[in-house]
Motif scaffolding. Structure first.
Motif, PDB file in Angstrom:
ATOM      1  N   LEU A  17      -7.235  -7.717  -6.033  1.00 24.99           N
ATOM      2  CA  LEU A  17      -7.438  -8.363  -4.745  1.00 24.99           C
ATOM      3  C   LEU A  17      -6.639  -7.693  -3.648  1.00 24.99           C
ATOM      4  N   GLY A  18      -5.513  -7.082  -4.001  1.00 22.43           N
ATOM      5  CA  GLY A  18      -4.715  -6.383  -3.006  1.00 22.43           C
ATOM      6  C   GLY A  18      -3.247  -6.708  -3.117  1.00 22.43           C
ATOM      7  N   ALA A  19      -2.451  -5.935  -2.441  1.00 22.72           N
ATOM      8  CA  ALA A  19      -1.011  -6.150  -2.376  1.00 22.72           C
ATOM      9  C   ALA A  19      -0.595  -5.946  -0.932  1.00 22.72           C
ATOM     10  N   THR A  20       0.367  -6.718  -0.498  1.00 26.98           N
ATOM     11  CA  THR A  20       0.790  -6.668   0.892  1.00 26.98           C
ATOM     12  C   THR A  20       2.265  -6.345   0.974  1.00 26.98           C
ATOM     13  N   VAL A  56      -2.938  -3.035   0.996  1.00 24.42           N
ATOM     14  CA  VAL A  56      -3.885  -2.147   0.329  1.00 24.42           C
ATOM     15  C   VAL A  56      -4.735  -2.993  -0.597  1.00 24.42           C
ATOM     16  N   ILE A  57      -6.061  -2.875  -0.419  1.00 26.74           N
ATOM     17  CA  ILE A  57      -7.012  -3.688  -1.177  1.00 26.74           C
ATOM     18  C   ILE A  57      -8.016  -2.764  -1.854  1.00 26.74           C
ATOM     19  N   ARG A  58      -8.344  -3.067  -3.093  1.00 28.95           N
ATOM     20  CA  ARG A  58      -9.410  -2.332  -3.778  1.00 28.95           C
ATOM     21  C   ARG A  58     -10.734  -2.747  -3.149  1.00 28.95           C
ATOM     22  N   ILE A  68      -6.829   0.429   3.402  1.00 26.51           N
ATOM     23  CA  ILE A  68      -5.476   0.279   3.938  1.00 26.51           C
ATOM     24  C   ILE A  68      -5.611  -0.489   5.243  1.00 26.51           C
ATOM     25  N   GLU A  69      -5.027  -1.686   5.273  1.00 30.77           N
ATOM     26  CA  GLU A  69      -5.072  -2.518   6.481  1.00 30.77           C
ATOM     27  C   GLU A  69      -3.684  -2.550   7.096  1.00 30.77           C
ATOM     28  N   VAL A  70      -3.600  -2.173   8.370  1.00 28.45           N
ATOM     29  CA  VAL A  70      -2.348  -2.223   9.114  1.00 28.45           C
ATOM     30  C   VAL A  70      -2.546  -3.235  10.238  1.00 28.45           C
ATOM     31  N   VAL A 125      -9.745   3.997   4.982  1.00 27.78           N
ATOM     32  CA  VAL A 125     -10.215   3.940   3.596  1.00 27.78           C
ATOM     33  C   VAL A 125      -9.914   5.268   2.920  1.00 27.78           C
ATOM     34  N   ILE A 126      -9.390   5.183   1.700  1.00 30.46           N
ATOM     35  CA  ILE A 126      -9.204   6.368   0.867  1.00 30.46           C
ATOM     36  C   ILE A 126     -10.090   6.217  -0.360  1.00 30.46           C
ATOM     37  N   ASP A 127     -10.835   7.275  -0.661  1.00 29.71           N
ATOM     38  CA  ASP A 127     -11.624   7.331  -1.890  1.00 29.71           C
ATOM     39  C   ASP A 127     -10.859   8.234  -2.838  1.00 29.71           C
ATOM     40  N   LEU A 128     -10.378   7.671  -3.939  1.00 30.43           N
ATOM     41  CA  LEU A 128      -9.563   8.414  -4.895  1.00 30.43           C
ATOM     42  C   LEU A 128     -10.359   9.494  -5.608  1.00 30.43           C
ATOM     43  N   ASP A 129     -11.665   9.268  -5.806  1.00 32.67           N
ATOM     44  CA  ASP A 129     -12.507  10.229  -6.509  1.00 32.67           C
ATOM     45  C   ASP A 129     -13.912  10.235  -5.899  1.00 32.67           C
TER      46      ASP A 129
END
Length: 194
Positions: A17-20, A56-58, A68-70, A125-129
């Motif tokens: 769900l995400g971590a803040t 950061v949320i999946r 990535i939410e700022v 947004v970052i796409d890891l792969d």
């Protein structure tokens, strides 16, 4: 003077769900004159750790993407760099020169900063792969390291666990945008090493 950082830790189930991380308390300063929540004010007042929260949320539609939410918790607008500084690596490594850094969109120009208004959020947004061809999962404990604004000291970098089953190959990171769909479109244009 020491800075305090608050970070909420979640179980692995909550990671989906995400971590803040709240970097500091909300800024309370006000502008002496002029509109302190305008783009022009943001361009001349860089965001500080005291006025931001980072989450950061999946992304639910793609397990390899992280949003990535700022968020600006302060009462004034502030300026962010075009994108957060991001790397992927072992948080316990003595040498971070081998951390993986994503591609970012090239040919940047225009406004001197991304204006983040009071109470608003910016998304990257970052796409890891993005290739979908990554091999084995990254080692347990690998983290996404996020510095919300490029002018902040490295000590302000926040670390978010990638979780199990994360695969990383040629990651791509987009620019800050005001919504997730535009942030995904920006990420898809990444073509220059950060």
């Amino acid at each position: 003077m020491s800075k305090t950082r608050t970070r909420t830790l979640f179980s692995f189930a909550a990671l989906a769900l995400g971590a803040t991380a709240i970097i500091g308390g909300a800024g309370t300063s006000s502008a002496a004159s002029g509109n302190s929540d305008s783009d022009s004010y943001a361009y001349s007042h860089a965001c500080t750790s005291n006025q931001l929260s980072v989450q950061v949320i999946r992304h639910s539609e793609d397990s390899g993407q992280r949003v990535i939410e700022v968020r600006n918790l302060g009462g004034n607008a502030c300026g962010l760099s075009y994108y957060p500084l991001v790397s992927i690596g072992d948080p316990n490594a003595a040498d971070h020169s081998h951390d993986i850094k994503p591609l970012v969109p090239g040919g940047l120009g225009g406004a001197p900063a991304y204006p983040l208004h009071a109470g608003q959020a910016a998304y990257a947004v970052i796409d890891l792969d993005p290739t979908g061809k990554a091999g084995p999962t990254v080692p347990q404990g690998t983290e996404l390291n996020v510095l919300a604004h490029s002018d902040m000291p490295n000590a302000e970098t926040l670390n978010f666990p990638l979780g199990s089953n994360a695969r990383v190959l040629n990651p791509k990171l987009g620019l800050y945008e005001n919504n997730i769909n535009d942030a995904i479109s920006s990420m898809e244009q990444a073509d220059v090493q950060s």
